[in-house]
Design a protein around this motif. Structure first.
Motif, PDB file in Angstrom:
ATOM      1  N   LEU A 297      25.142 -29.067  22.781  1.00  0.00           N
ATOM      2  CA  LEU A 297      25.885 -30.377  22.471  1.00  0.00           C
ATOM      3  C   LEU A 297      26.606 -31.086  24.023  1.00  0.00           C
ATOM      4  CD1 LEU A 297      27.654 -29.540  18.949  1.00  0.00           C
ATOM      5  CD2 LEU A 297      25.475 -30.626  19.419  1.00  0.00           C
TER       6      LEU A 297
ATOM      7  N   HIS B  53      28.376 -38.350  25.639  1.00  0.00           N
ATOM      8  CA  HIS B  53      28.265 -39.435  26.364  1.00  0.00           C
ATOM      9  C   HIS B  53      29.422 -40.339  25.903  1.00  0.00           C
ATOM     10  CE1 HIS B  53      23.589 -39.129  27.235  1.00  0.00           C
ATOM     11  NE2 HIS B  53      24.540 -37.940  28.125  1.00  0.00           N
TER      12      HIS B  53
ATOM     13  N   ARG C 245      25.709 -35.857  21.481  1.00  0.00           N
ATOM     14  CA  ARG C 245      24.333 -35.764  21.586  1.00  0.00           C
ATOM     15  C   ARG C 245      23.823 -34.293  21.538  1.00  0.00           C
ATOM     16  NH1 ARG C 245      25.258 -40.518  21.374  1.00  0.00           N
ATOM     17  NH2 ARG C 245      24.635 -42.218  22.742  1.00  0.00           N
ATOM     18  N   TRP C 246      22.513 -34.040  21.301  1.00  0.00           N
ATOM     19  CA  TRP C 246      22.397 -32.627  20.858  1.00  0.00           C
ATOM     20  C   TRP C 246      20.913 -32.541  21.768  1.00  0.00           C
ATOM     21  CZ3 TRP C 246      20.832 -30.394  15.345  1.00  0.00           C
ATOM     22  CH2 TRP C 246      20.428 -29.186  15.635  1.00  0.00           C
ATOM     23  N   ARG C 247      20.872 -31.601  22.634  1.00  0.00           N
ATOM     24  CA  ARG C 247      19.702 -31.212  23.287  1.00  0.00           C
ATOM     25  C   ARG C 247      18.859 -30.124  22.580  1.00  0.00           C
ATOM     26  NH1 ARG C 247      23.090 -29.609  27.451  1.00  0.00           N
ATOM     27  NH2 ARG C 247      23.474 -31.454  28.869  1.00  0.00           N
ATOM     28  N   HIS C 248      18.193 -30.836  21.549  1.00  0.00           N
ATOM     29  CA  HIS C 248      17.398 -29.701  20.614  1.00  0.00           C
ATOM     30  C   HIS C 248      15.996 -29.337  21.429  1.00  0.00           C
ATOM     31  CE1 HIS C 248      14.925 -28.628  17.209  1.00  0.00           C
ATOM     32  NE2 HIS C 248      16.131 -28.681  16.470  1.00  0.00           N
TER      33      HIS C 248
ATOM     34  N   LEU D 119      16.459 -34.942  23.109  1.00  0.00           N
ATOM     35  CA  LEU D 119      17.724 -35.499  22.970  1.00  0.00           C
ATOM     36  C   LEU D 119      18.063 -36.145  21.716  1.00  0.00           C
ATOM     37  CD1 LEU D 119      20.557 -35.401  24.556  1.00  0.00           C
ATOM     38  CD2 LEU D 119      19.934 -37.713  25.268  1.00  0.00           C
ATOM     39  N   LEU D 120      18.901 -35.699  20.773  1.00  0.00           N
ATOM     40  CA  LEU D 120      19.023 -36.363  19.542  1.00  0.00           C
ATOM     41  C   LEU D 120      20.407 -37.097  19.589  1.00  0.00           C
ATOM     42  CD1 LEU D 120      18.027 -33.686  17.073  1.00  0.00           C
ATOM     43  CD2 LEU D 120      16.547 -35.447  17.958  1.00  0.00           C
ATOM     44  N   LEU D 121      20.337 -38.313  18.935  1.00  0.00           N
ATOM     45  CA  LEU D 121      21.545 -39.043  18.677  1.00  0.00           C
ATOM     46  C   LEU D 121      22.144 -38.703  17.462  1.00  0.00           C
ATOM     47  CD1 LEU D 121      19.908 -42.647  19.817  1.00  0.00           C
ATOM     48  CD2 LEU D 121      21.061 -41.006  21.247  1.00  0.00           C
ATOM     49  N   PRO D 122      23.440 -38.986  17.198  1.00  0.00           N
ATOM     50  CA  PRO D 122      24.089 -38.645  16.003  1.00  0.00           C
ATOM     51  C   PRO D 122      23.693 -39.013  14.999  1.00  0.00           C
ATOM     52  CG  PRO D 122      25.381 -40.221  17.238  1.00  0.00           C
ATOM     53  CD  PRO D 122      24.280 -39.969  18.093  1.00  0.00           C
TER      54      PRO D 122
ATOM     55  N   SER E 205      20.751 -38.574  14.040  1.00  0.00           N
ATOM     56  CA  SER E 205      19.817 -37.779  13.480  1.00  0.00           C
ATOM     57  C   SER E 205      20.331 -36.519  12.819  1.00  0.00           C
ATOM     58  CB  SER E 205      18.627 -37.334  14.747  1.00  0.00           C
ATOM     59  OG  SER E 205      18.455 -38.528  15.255  1.00  0.00           O
TER      60      SER E 205
END
Length: 626
Positions: A370, A373, A393-396, A401-404, A406
């Motif tokens: 996590l 930004h 943000r989440w580096r899956h 990179l996933l936005l909230p 998601s």
């Protein structure tokens, strides 16, 4: 006694909402009758468009408990004299008809018929009518009647006039709230409900414990693009309006019918249905809406594709059901249109994604996957950076990179919202503290989003206070943002939490303001500092008069309650200039900056200003942009 009566009425009216106004009006009349020892009281509202006076409330009730038909709706040109006098009257009027006048006989007969009074007990009927005045317009009347005493004391008339003024204020407030609610809930072109109203309705229908399955019919007009391209958008708009009228008629008055935009519509029937019944209903609707019409001298066949899905309360979310119905209508269109298709269970990609998110998120909250930004908030007049909003943000490992959007919803449903929110708060305040230790961001506000679950969770306020103290940040530089719907989910708990947070010293903002509207009646009692206008009202500013009407209403509310105002989602110069012209000077959005990593945000803050290139054209600022 009179002072106590006025005080009680004023207190009661302050707490009145659109849903309780009918009962409260009757209670006020009952108190007038009892405290002033009069025989009857009536509250009427004027409709100047058709020149009638409408009965709103009365006391005491009829002997048989029915609603009286006597002068329920009275035209001013032929009404009882007291109503005619009050059409545009501005002063309290006392009427004492003589026994020889028709009015005398009518009042006596009415008293006998409604309350069973003996004619001998009505020696001298009289009425005191106080106009309800708002904005210089007579909007109604408060009429009090006596059948047993002729004299009206000055203190009685003063009380009636004061209560009438309070009722006029209530009427004006409820009318303004209803107008804002109507603007926020309906589509401009068709008058159908819009996406916001649909989401609210479906969310209620899908709440745990509600009857199900809940059917959703997603409709998409076939070949509208061809009509727009060949005959023009004016013809296309007429085509859509005509279709909307037929859809409302065929769907039935009890069903919720909404336009999502363009050529997309949704019908939510008012009763529960199995998937088989919903499919049959969709097919019948598809057939009923098929039509041939003349448009621009051309004979056109109107057809529609329908996607059918059902949701189970407590299991499916609004987005789930709409997504499945949308997938189904796409299937119908791919099959050639003019048909209905049913959502299947073959949504493996979406379900895989959701399950994967829920499975891995709990293990990532305390890891480095996590990150934050930051979205700057800018004073549009000067370009000064006044605040920054922390966004997770989440580096899956699989999805990137996933936005909230998601994973926040998944986190909430999996009871991980509190842990995620706590991580964001601690991480953001720690970074904010480091910036300040290096002399950056001394005069800006750090904005942090708070989930509904966090807001009512045990120990939330103490966690906020401890985090602020740990990193040596003054509470006034932190602003916690809560959504409008979260505010009214549990208003009593929310109010207590917000009051406790204010004691900690933090600021409070209502995020996405305008989408929930139910917070209006509570706004005066909530310790709020800032309203953030929802992106959906800002995106089309400069082209949408309806969005402008809503934004101007929100600006007026902010000014009335002395609140700061921030516009979200500013993406075009037209939107920015429109906001500035109407008094909203703080904004965030892609026109100004996209969300930035922490180091980039620190660098931006060190400059303290952002260029405002769209202000270079001063003529645009004074143009007739909507």
């Amino acid at each position: 006694m009179s002072r106590n009566l006025v005080a009680r009425v004023a207190t009661r009216l302050m707490e009145t909402t659109a849903s309780t106004v009918a009962a409260v009006n009757e209670q006020v009349l009952a108190e007038l009758v009892e405290d002033l020892d009069i025989d009857a009281a009536f509250l009427r509202h004027n409709d100047h468009k058709v020149r009638v006076s409408k009965l709103v409330a009365f006391w005491p009730p009829r002997r048989d408990g029915s609603v009286p038909d006597w002068l329920t709706v009275a035209h001013f040109s032929s009404a009882d004299p007291i109503l005619s006098l009050c059409e545009n009257g501005k002063k309290l009027t006392v009427v004492r008809p003589e026994p020889s006048e028709p009015t005398y006989a009518r009042w006596v007969a009415g008293a006998q018929e409604r309350w069973g009074l003996d004619a001998a007990k009505i020696p001298s009927p009289s009425a005191a009518a106080a106009p309800l005045i708002s904005g210089g317009v007579t909007t109604g009347q408060l009429i009090c009647m006596k059948f047993r005493r002729k004299k009206w004391r000055t203190d009685e008339l003063n009380v009636i006039q004061t209560v009438a003024s309070l009722l006029a204020q209530l009427q004006a407030r409820i009318t303004a709230e209803e107008k804002l609610r109507n603007l926020a809930e309906h589509d401009d072109l068709t008058g159908l409900h819009n996406r916001r109203a649909l989401i609210a309705h479906l969310s209620e229908r899908l709440a745990p414990g509600r009857p199900g399955p809940v059917p959703v019919l997603y409709l998409d007009l076939d070949r509208l693009k061809s009509i727009n391209d060949y005959l023009g958008h004016t013809a296309g708009d007429w085509f859509i309006r005509t279709f909307a009228e037929q859809l409302r008629l065929k769907a039935g008055a009890k069903s919720l019918t909404a336009r999502l935009g363009g050529d997309e519509f949704v019908v939510v029937p008012d009763r529960s249905m199995s998937i088989e019944t919903a499919q049959k209903t969709g097919e019948e609707l598809c057939t009923a809406l098929r039509d041939r019409m003349t448009l621009g001298g051309h004979m056109i066949t109107r057809t529609v594709s329908v996607g059918v899905a059902v949701g189970m309360p407590g299991r499916d979310t609004t987005s789930d059901v709409l997504h499945r119905a949308d997938e189904a209508v796409l299937s119908a269109k791919r099959a050639g249109g003019n048909s209905a298709a049913v959502s299947s269970d073959d949504m493996s990609l979406q379900r895989l994604f959701r399950n994967d998110i829920e499975l891995h998120l709990s293990g990532e909250i305390d890891n480095d996957a996590l990150l934050l930004h930051y979205l700057p908030e800018v004073d549009l007049w000067t370009g000064a950076i006044v605040a920054t909003e922390a966004l997770v943000r989440w580096r899956h490992p699989t999805w990137g990179l996933l936005l909230p959007e998601s994973f926040i919803g998944v986190a909430e449903s999996a009871n991980l919202g509190g842990d995620l929110g706590k991580w964001v708060m601690r991480k953001a305040i720690a970074e904010f503290s480091r910036w300040r230790s290096r002399g950056v961001g001394q005069n800006i506000t750090l904005r942090l989003n708070v989930s509904p679950g966090q807001l009512i969770s045990r120990g939330f306020v103490s966690s906020v206070a401890e985090t602020i103290d740990e990193f040596g940040i003054d509470g006034g530089s932190i602003c916690l943002e809560i959504t409008e719907r979260a505010v009214v989910r549990d208003i009593d708990t929310t109010r207590k939490t917000l009051e406790a947070l204010k004691e900690v010293g933090v600021q409070i903002a209502i995020d996405d303001f305008g989408t929930g509207y139910a917070v209006l009646s509570h706004l005066k009692s909530l310790p709020v500092d800032t309203l953030k206008i929802d992106t959906s009202f800002v995106r089309d500013l400069g082209t949408s008069s309806r969005d402008l009407a809503i934004v101007r209403a929100i600006i007026g509310l902010a000014e009335a309650f002395d609140l700061q105002l921030v516009a979200e989602g500013v993406e075009t110069p037209a939107a920015a200039l429109t906001l500035m012209r109407h008094g909203c000077h703080r904004a965030q959005g892609y026109l100004l900056s996209r969300p930035l990593p922490g180091n980039a945000m620190e660098s931006l803050l060190s400059s303290r200003w952002m260029p405002m290139p769209f202000l270079a054209d001063s003529q645009a600022l004074t143009s007739s942009t909507i």
